[in-house]
Design an enzyme around this catalytic site. Structure first.
Site, PDB file in Angstrom:
ATOM      1  N   CYS A 174     -52.028  28.635 -64.004  1.00 15.63           N
ATOM      2  CA  CYS A 174     -50.991  29.379 -64.718  1.00 15.63           C
ATOM      3  C   CYS A 174     -50.847  28.763 -66.107  1.00 15.63           C
ATOM      4  CB  CYS A 174     -49.669  29.414 -63.947  1.00 15.63           C
ATOM      5  SG  CYS A 174     -48.752  27.859 -63.858  1.00 15.63           S
ATOM      6  N   ASN A 225     -48.334  24.962 -65.319  1.00  8.67           N
ATOM      7  CA  ASN A 225     -48.508  24.224 -64.061  1.00  8.67           C
ATOM      8  C   ASN A 225     -47.220  23.609 -63.532  1.00  8.67           C
ATOM      9  OD1 ASN A 225     -50.545  21.479 -62.793  1.00  8.67           O
ATOM     10  ND2 ASN A 225     -50.165  23.437 -61.843  1.00  8.67           N
ATOM     11  N   CYS A 280     -44.573  26.116 -62.302  1.00 13.39           N
ATOM     12  CA  CYS A 280     -43.927  27.158 -61.484  1.00 13.39           C
ATOM     13  C   CYS A 280     -44.927  27.855 -60.567  1.00 13.39           C
ATOM     14  CB  CYS A 280     -43.218  28.195 -62.360  1.00 13.39           C
ATOM     15  SG  CYS A 280     -41.826  27.555 -63.311  1.00 13.39           S
ATOM     16  N   ARG A 281     -45.734  28.728 -61.140  1.00 18.61           N
ATOM     17  CA  ARG A 281     -46.577  29.598 -60.315  1.00 18.61           C
ATOM     18  C   ARG A 281     -47.745  28.885 -59.668  1.00 18.61           C
ATOM     19  NH1 ARG A 281     -47.762  34.006 -64.720  1.00 18.61           N
ATOM     20  NH2 ARG A 281     -47.760  32.102 -65.961  1.00 18.61           N
ATOM     21  N   SER A 282     -48.548  28.138 -60.435  1.00 18.77           N
ATOM     22  CA  SER A 282     -49.748  27.545 -59.824  1.00 18.77           C
ATOM     23  C   SER A 282     -49.429  26.431 -58.828  1.00 18.77           C
ATOM     24  CB  SER A 282     -50.761  27.099 -60.881  1.00 18.77           C
ATOM     25  OG  SER A 282     -50.225  26.167 -61.773  1.00 18.77           O
ATOM     26  N   ASP A 287     -44.121  35.314 -64.476  1.00 16.92           N
ATOM     27  CA  ASP A 287     -43.629  33.967 -64.765  1.00 16.92           C
ATOM     28  C   ASP A 287     -42.118  33.946 -64.565  1.00 16.92           C
ATOM     29  OD1 ASP A 287     -43.003  31.450 -65.710  1.00 16.92           O
ATOM     30  OD2 ASP A 287     -44.281  31.602 -67.479  1.00 16.92           O
TER      31      ASP A 287
END
Length: 155
Positions: free
Chosen positions: A7, A10, A12-14, A123
């Site tokens: 993402c 690095n 939140c999402r990944s 995001d």
């Protein structure tokens, strides 16, 4: 098999994808067959742990991502990993632009493996708690789809 979730920063999402996917691998009995990592396109959060809201949302689902630390994408990642799975179209474009000629790594959108019309994990950084729940819902669905892909031996 080595999988890298990518993402922007690095935090939140990944890292959420890394934690959820590890958990899904354990449920499928595949935790020893597949290694998982995550990174960000940019350097803004290198060394920091996941966003507190991401950690809390994952913990509510029984997944602890608190020990993960942000790192930035490195050129060697295209040699080390079989799949680099992007969270959104901007991440995908950045990966494609950085992928060296001759790299055999598959660079794709992670949500290509979800049964949803949505192809980008949004995001949640500037939104509220519900955004983190939505992210986890999408990641869980894509994780199941990607594990099915691996079990079928699809290339």
């Amino acid at each position: 098999m080595k999988i890298l979730f990518v993402c922007l920063g690095n935090i939140c999402r990944s890292p959420s994808a890394e934690g959820v996917f590890r958990h899904a691998l354990e449920r499928a009995g595949m935790q020893h067959e597949v290694s998982v990592d995550s990174c960000g396109i940019g350097p803004w959060h290198v060394g920091k742990g996941p966003d507190a809201r991401a950690r809390e949302a994952a913990l509510r689902r029984g997944i602890d991502i608190g020990t993960l630390r942000a790192r930035q994408l490195a050129p060697v990642d295209f040699d080390e990993f079989d799949y680099l799975l992007a969270m959104d179209h901007d991440n995908l474009s950045a990966l494609q632009a950085q992928q060296p000629a001759g790299s055999k790594a598959r660079v794709e959108l992670f949500l290509n493996y979800a049964d949803t019309a949505e192809k980008a994990v949004p995001d949640p950084y500037y939104g509220g708690e519900q955004g983190f729940e939505t992210v986890l819902d999408l990641i869980e669905e894509a994780s199941e789809g990607f594990i099915a892909h691996l079990q079928r031996g699809d290339k």
